[in-house]
Write a protein that holds these residues in place. Structure first.
Motif, PDB file in Angstrom:
ATOM      1  N   ALA A  15       0.824  -1.209   0.000  1.00 53.21           N
ATOM      2  CA  ALA A  15       0.000   0.000   0.000  1.00 53.21           C
ATOM      3  C   ALA A  15       0.858   1.259   0.000  1.00 53.21           C
ATOM      4  O   ALA A  15       0.514   2.262  -0.639  1.00 53.21           O
ATOM      5  CB  ALA A  15      -0.932  -0.010   1.203  1.00 53.21           C
ATOM      6  N   ALA A  16       1.982   1.216   0.716  1.00 56.39           N
ATOM      7  CA  ALA A  16       2.879   2.377   0.736  1.00 56.39           C
ATOM      8  C   ALA A  16       3.466   2.629  -0.647  1.00 56.39           C
ATOM      9  O   ALA A  16       3.593   3.792  -1.086  1.00 56.39           O
ATOM     10  CB  ALA A  16       3.993   2.154   1.758  1.00 56.39           C
ATOM     11  N   ARG A  19       0.853   4.193  -2.939  1.00 55.46           N
ATOM     12  CA  ARG A  19       0.723   5.639  -2.700  1.00 55.46           C
ATOM     13  C   ARG A  19       1.860   6.394  -3.395  1.00 55.46           C
ATOM     14  O   ARG A  19       1.641   7.471  -3.960  1.00 55.46           O
ATOM     15  CB  ARG A  19       0.708   5.932  -1.198  1.00 55.46           C
ATOM     16  CG  ARG A  19      -0.556   5.457  -0.486  1.00 55.46           C
ATOM     17  CD  ARG A  19      -0.650   6.007   0.921  1.00 55.46           C
ATOM     18  NE  ARG A  19       0.396   5.492   1.794  1.00 55.46           N
ATOM     19  CZ  ARG A  19       0.282   4.365   2.514  1.00 55.46           C
ATOM     20  NH1 ARG A  19      -0.840   3.654   2.445  1.00 55.46           N
ATOM     21  NH2 ARG A  19       1.270   3.970   3.297  1.00 55.46           N
ATOM     22  N   ARG A  20       3.053   5.835  -3.339  1.00 55.99           N
ATOM     23  CA  ARG A  20       4.194   6.495  -3.980  1.00 55.99           C
ATOM     24  C   ARG A  20       4.007   6.556  -5.492  1.00 55.99           C
ATOM     25  O   ARG A  20       4.250   7.595  -6.113  1.00 55.99           O
ATOM     26  CB  ARG A  20       5.482   5.752  -3.640  1.00 55.99           C
ATOM     27  CG  ARG A  20       6.704   6.320  -4.342  1.00 55.99           C
ATOM     28  CD  ARG A  20       7.977   5.698  -3.853  1.00 55.99           C
ATOM     29  NE  ARG A  20       9.143   6.275  -4.518  1.00 55.99           N
ATOM     30  CZ  ARG A  20      10.378   6.117  -4.106  1.00 55.99           C
ATOM     31  NH1 ARG A  20      10.616   5.406  -3.014  1.00 55.99           N
ATOM     32  NH2 ARG A  20      11.383   6.657  -4.764  1.00 55.99           N
ATOM     33  N   ALA A  22       1.181   6.394  -7.157  1.00 57.05           N
ATOM     34  CA  ALA A  22       0.068   7.299  -7.444  1.00 57.05           C
ATOM     35  C   ALA A  22       0.523   8.754  -7.380  1.00 57.05           C
ATOM     36  O   ALA A  22       0.114   9.583  -8.205  1.00 57.05           O
ATOM     37  CB  ALA A  22      -1.071   7.047  -6.458  1.00 57.05           C
ATOM     38  N   ALA A  23       1.388   9.073  -6.421  1.00 53.69           N
ATOM     39  CA  ALA A  23       1.899  10.437  -6.308  1.00 53.69           C
ATOM     40  C   ALA A  23       2.747  10.799  -7.525  1.00 53.69           C
ATOM     41  O   ALA A  23       2.702  11.944  -8.010  1.00 53.69           O
ATOM     42  CB  ALA A  23       2.712  10.584  -5.024  1.00 53.69           C
ATOM     43  N   GLY A 193      -9.283   5.846  -7.421  1.00 55.68           N
ATOM     44  CA  GLY A 193      -8.342   5.262  -6.485  1.00 55.68           C
ATOM     45  C   GLY A 193      -7.645   4.005  -6.957  1.00 55.68           C
ATOM     46  O   GLY A 193      -6.928   3.367  -6.179  1.00 55.68           O
TER      47      GLY A 193
END
Length: 385
Positions: A15-16, A19-20, A22-23, A193
């Motif tokens: 998940a981390a 997020r990276r 996606a950023a 998402g």
């Protein structure tokens, strides 16, 4: 397909990374090429599949490579390695050494043959894998550990052998779709998402390569496949580094006309998770391997344009038999089933057409190496490239 459930910690790890990625997509105006997604999923510092702490190789990992099957692979490979060292310089660089098992078995066999290199360097970017390689070598061949060094970047110049076993398949690839309106690059965006596919017109070097492929291979409309610009550039870079010696590549793939066959219209992209193969690269980034087969024609073109010469190309099966695999198997008595049966099983996986024998290929590119190479004495398929 029902895949094994990851642990809560593994889910948090993935998940981390999600997020990276996606950023990065947001920072790139909502779209990145698939090669960038693959690079992050595999190599993002501390988070990617190869740079994180996941156990990858062997029965407890996600896939099994040839060295993990037992020492027979390295013992046969040593025949070709010893010849190349004698023809160039007594130095080896292994790229992406995995668990370190190939280095351990190869050094042990070269010592048995009185053909040890003066130096054995491992080019490895992952600190976690470096530690595991040191541990393997310290446990198996502690007296040879002082010969081994670790590199974090390519050398400026090198004479000797550069060895890359299953390295090219893990290099980021571009995804390309050919249709009646032109050539599109497939990339990754975020919607609701979730990662999603979005195509954009291909440009620059990718467009040039894709158009050339379409003309050479008569690709039908709607055809989707990969183009590895990274692998081409990597081989060309080694051609500028190697003075006298060879680059020995072992990987799964095809000549171009077989790679871009009209029936292979969804490409070769594949993911590996807990010994399950599937085609969903968005599944648990950081926890699974993402690979693509190798276009060996592109590799030899790039290498030869940069100064290499093609020294040989054949199936893994032919190469290992040329290097004395049968004699290596005969070292273990067949009337000792406890030792012989596991060895015979490993050899079968290495050479069987239904396993690794035909799909995996071996290619040697070199400079200043004039003698015919032992590994390609029979069954050379260079003419198919």
């Amino acid at each position: 397909m029902q895949l094994p459930a990851p642990t809560p910690d593994a889910l948090d790890f993935s998940a981390a990374l999600v997020r990276r990625i996606a950023a990065e997509i947001v920072a790139a105006d909502g779209w990145i090429g698939f090669d960038h997604f693959m690079e992050l999923a595999l190599y993002a510092p501390g988070q990617g599949y190869y740079s994180g702490g996941a156990h990858k190789f062997g029965a407890a990992g996600d896939f099994v490579t040839a060295p993990e099957l037992g020492p027979a692979f390295a013992q046969a490979l040593a025949t070709q390695v010893a010849q190349l060292l004698a023809l160039s310089a007594p130095a080896i660089i292994e790229v992406g050494a995995g668990s370190g098992q190939l280095a351990s078995d190869l050094l042990r066999e070269l010592e048995r043959r009185d053909a040890l290199p003066a130096s054995y360097a491992i080019l490895e970017l992952s600190g976690e894998l470096q530690a595991r390689q040191r541990q393997t070598l310290a446990a198996d061949v502690p007296h040879l550990l002082p010969r081994v060094d670790w590199l974090e970047r390519l050398p400026e110049r090198f004479d000797g052998l550069v060895l890359a076993n299953e390295v090219l398949d893990a290099m980021p690839v571009k995804l390309v779709r050919w249709d009646a309106t032109g050539v599109a690059e497939r990339g990754v965006a975020v919607a609701s998402g979730q990662f999603t596919w979005v195509d954009r017109p291909a440009s620059g070097r990718l467009r040039e390569c894709a158009q050339a492929l379409a003309g050479e291979c008569a690709l039908p409309a709607g055809y989707l496949s990969e183009v590895s610009l990274a692998a081409r550039a990597w081989v060309a870079e080694w051609a500028a580094i190697v003075g006298r010696g060879a680059l020995l590549l072992i990987d799964y793939g095809f000549p171009r006309r077989e790679y871009y066959h009209w029936q292979r219209d969804a490409g070769t992209l594949m993911c590996h998770y807990r010994h399950h193969a599937h085609a969903e690269p968005f599944y648990l980034p950081g926890l699974q391997d993402i690979t693509a087969h190798v276009d060996f024609t592109a590799i030899v073109e790039s290498g030869c344009e940069a100064g290499f010469e093609l020294l040989g190309y054949c199936t893994q099966s032919s190469f290992l038999f040329n290097c004395g695999l049968t004699e290596i198997l005969a070292r273990t008595p067949a009337n000792d089933p406890r030792r012989y049966l596991p060895l015979a099983g490993a050899v079968n996986k290495l050479v069987s057409p239904a396993e690794m024998g035909e799909l995996f290929k071996v290619m040697a590119l070199g400079k200043g190496v004039s003698a015919p190479l032992l590994g390609f004495a029979s069954g050379d398929r260079s003419a198919t490239l």
